[in-house]
Write an enzyme that holds these catalytic residues in place. Structure first.
Site, mmCIF file in Angstrom:
data_model
loop_
_atom_site.group_PDB
_atom_site.id
_atom_site.type_symbol
_atom_site.label_atom_id
_atom_site.label_comp_id
_atom_site.label_asym_id
_atom_site.label_seq_id
_atom_site.Cartn_x
_atom_site.Cartn_y
_atom_site.Cartn_z
ATOM 1 N N GLN A 1 0.712 -1.672 0.078
ATOM 2 C CA GLN A 1 -0.362 0.081 0.092
ATOM 3 C C GLN A 1 0.578 1.384 -0.166
ATOM 4 O O GLN A 1 0.653 2.350 -0.888
ATOM 5 C CB GLN A 1 -1.352 -0.222 1.100
ATOM 6 N N GLU B 1 -2.797 9.888 -1.069
ATOM 7 C CA GLU B 1 -1.501 10.820 -0.227
ATOM 8 C C GLU B 1 -0.421 10.961 -1.029
ATOM 9 O O GLU B 1 0.134 11.746 -0.044
ATOM 10 C CB GLU B 1 -1.305 9.388 0.756
ATOM 11 N N LYS C 1 -4.496 6.780 15.630
ATOM 12 C CA LYS C 1 -5.419 7.711 14.590
ATOM 13 C C LYS C 1 -6.674 8.076 15.077
ATOM 14 O O LYS C 1 -6.717 7.137 15.550
ATOM 15 C CB LYS C 1 -5.783 6.694 13.237
ATOM 16 N N ARG D 1 -6.047 10.433 7.642
ATOM 17 C CA ARG D 1 -5.541 9.276 6.809
ATOM 18 C C ARG D 1 -6.259 9.536 5.404
ATOM 19 O O ARG D 1 -5.525 10.683 5.494
ATOM 20 C CB ARG D 1 -7.299 9.562 7.439
#
Length: 412
Positions: A155, A199, A331, A360
């Site tokens: 990822q 991101e 988080k 996030r």
């Protein structure tokens, strides 16, 4: 102390264009705290529910119906605000009101309080007399749930300027590596479109090993030595590959499957070959014993739980008991309220679990998590490298460098 005089919310959009909630908390009729809740794409099974029935509008309606319960509370009374939220949601995962609402209300309250106290948010959240900057940890190459088909199964490949002496140098180094990686990718593939994931990491059509190799090459092209001036990290997000029926990790894009032992070896080989400083969710979210094997083998790497620990104090206690990680992602919206998240942070710090405060994938341009990273003694701040919603957090760190209370970088 300042008291809440109004609280209201609205529907806004996050960086992916999805609906979310923003909350305004005003104290003494003039001190405004405003927070927009983020949301994730790679979501742990046990983290807080974002919205009631998955609908931001329903969470917002609940706030409107219960807003008067907050009036008159001290905006700095984080536990009081948390308890008020729990008075109309006694679920374990905020399914009645939505963790996004708990996130926004509690952080906005503390921001309002910090303005009333005329001090930065990080100081309002902590009684410490001195602070150190967390190292920025940024996504330079993305795949998995954060990028499209053809990208790596892994990822995130991340960069951290582990040799940086100050926050300016750390941010500048991360940006330099990100830019150099683009040049490397263009040479590898003349048809590379400069596409990026959620991101800000480049999203090339590469398999896992090649993606890691080009990332390392970008660092070396700049004269950096991996493991010294800079270090790579990997978010494996292995729960997205885990197939319960097969009891295997299925790497669809790369075309292979791993048994449990093969997955441990797969992660270990990458950690060793690329001298990773950071390895997140190298196995699936319920594989506590497998994580403990990696933690024992790599004491100098941050073997990090995210889906494994989901900013949940109870689950972290299990991970500590089983020695399943030596680091954990924080988080706030995984936990729900800021009170829940700080309880998690305290437990981590008491047990030498190094914290990484994280954004996030669906973010806002707010920068409160930069303060939360400082207040919780986080070793790293995982907020990306580029993109307005990511740079907002980095720019806030630069502003905060003007404070005498913050001196030097965290010790990883």
């Amino acid at each position: 102390m300042a008291k809440i005089t109004s609280i209201e919310g609205r529907i806004l959009y996050n960086s992916r264009g999805s609906k979310t909630i923003e909350v305004d908390v005003e104290s003494d009729g003039k001190y405004l705290g405003r927070v927009c809740a983020p949301s994730g794409a790679s979501v742990g099974k046990y983290e807080a529910v974002s919205f009631r029935n998955g609908k931001p509008e329903e969470s917002l309606q609940i706030l409107k119906e219960n807003s008067q319960k907050f009036i008159g509370l001290e905006s700095s009374d984080l536990k009081g605000i948390h308890d008020t939220l729990k008075s109309f949601d006694n679920s374990s995962n905020y399914s009645e009101i939505g963790g996004a609402l708990a996130f926004a209300v509690t952080i906005a309250s503390m921001e309002s309080a910090s303005k009333a106290l005329e001090q930065p948010l990080f100081k309002t959240l902590s009684n410490e007399s001195s602070f150190k900057f967390p190292f920025p940890l940024g996504n330079i190459l993305g795949g998995g749930a954060h990028a499209g088909p053809g990208t790596p199964d892994i990822q995130e490949i991340l960069i951290c300027a582990t040799g940086a002496k100050n926050i300016e140098e750390a941010i500048e180094t991360n940006l330099a590596v990100h830019k150099e990686l683009r040049s490397v990718l263009e040479k590898e593939d003349p048809n590379f479109t400069n596409g990026r994931g959620d991101e800000g990491g480049w999203a090339p059509k590469l398999e896992n090993q090649k993606a890691l190799e080009v990332s390392a090459k970008a660092c070396e092209n700049l004269g950096f030595t991996l493991g010294k001036e800079v270090s790579l990290g990997v978010d494996f997000a292995s729960s997205t590959q885990w197939n319960e029926e097969k009891s295997k990790y299925v790497y669809d894009r790369a075309g292979f499957e791993n048994t449990t032992s093969e997955q441990i070896d797969f992660a270990a080989d990458i950690i060793e070959k690329f001298k990773l400083i950071y390895a997140e969710d190298a196995v699936h979210e319920e594989a506590f014993e497998d994580m403990s094997e990696l933690t024992a083998k790599f004491p100098n790497t941050l073997i990090t739980g995210d889906d494994l620990t989901v900013t949940n104090k109870g689950i972290l206690s299990k991970a500590i008991e089983m020695k399943s990680c030596n680091a954990a992602i924080l988080k706030v919206n995984q936990a729900g309220s800021l009170f829940d998240a700080l309880e998690f942070a305290n437990l981590a710090n008491e047990n030498n679990i190094r914290l990484i405060t994280s954004h996030r994938s669906g973010e806002s341009t707010d920068s409160q998590i930069s303060h939360i990273g400082l207040a919780t003694k986080s070793k790293m701040l995982k907020v990306g490298v580029v993109g307005g919603e990511r740079v907002a957090k980095l720019n806030e760190l630069l502003r905060l460098s003007e404070h005498d209370l913050i001196r030097g970088m965290a010790e990883i």
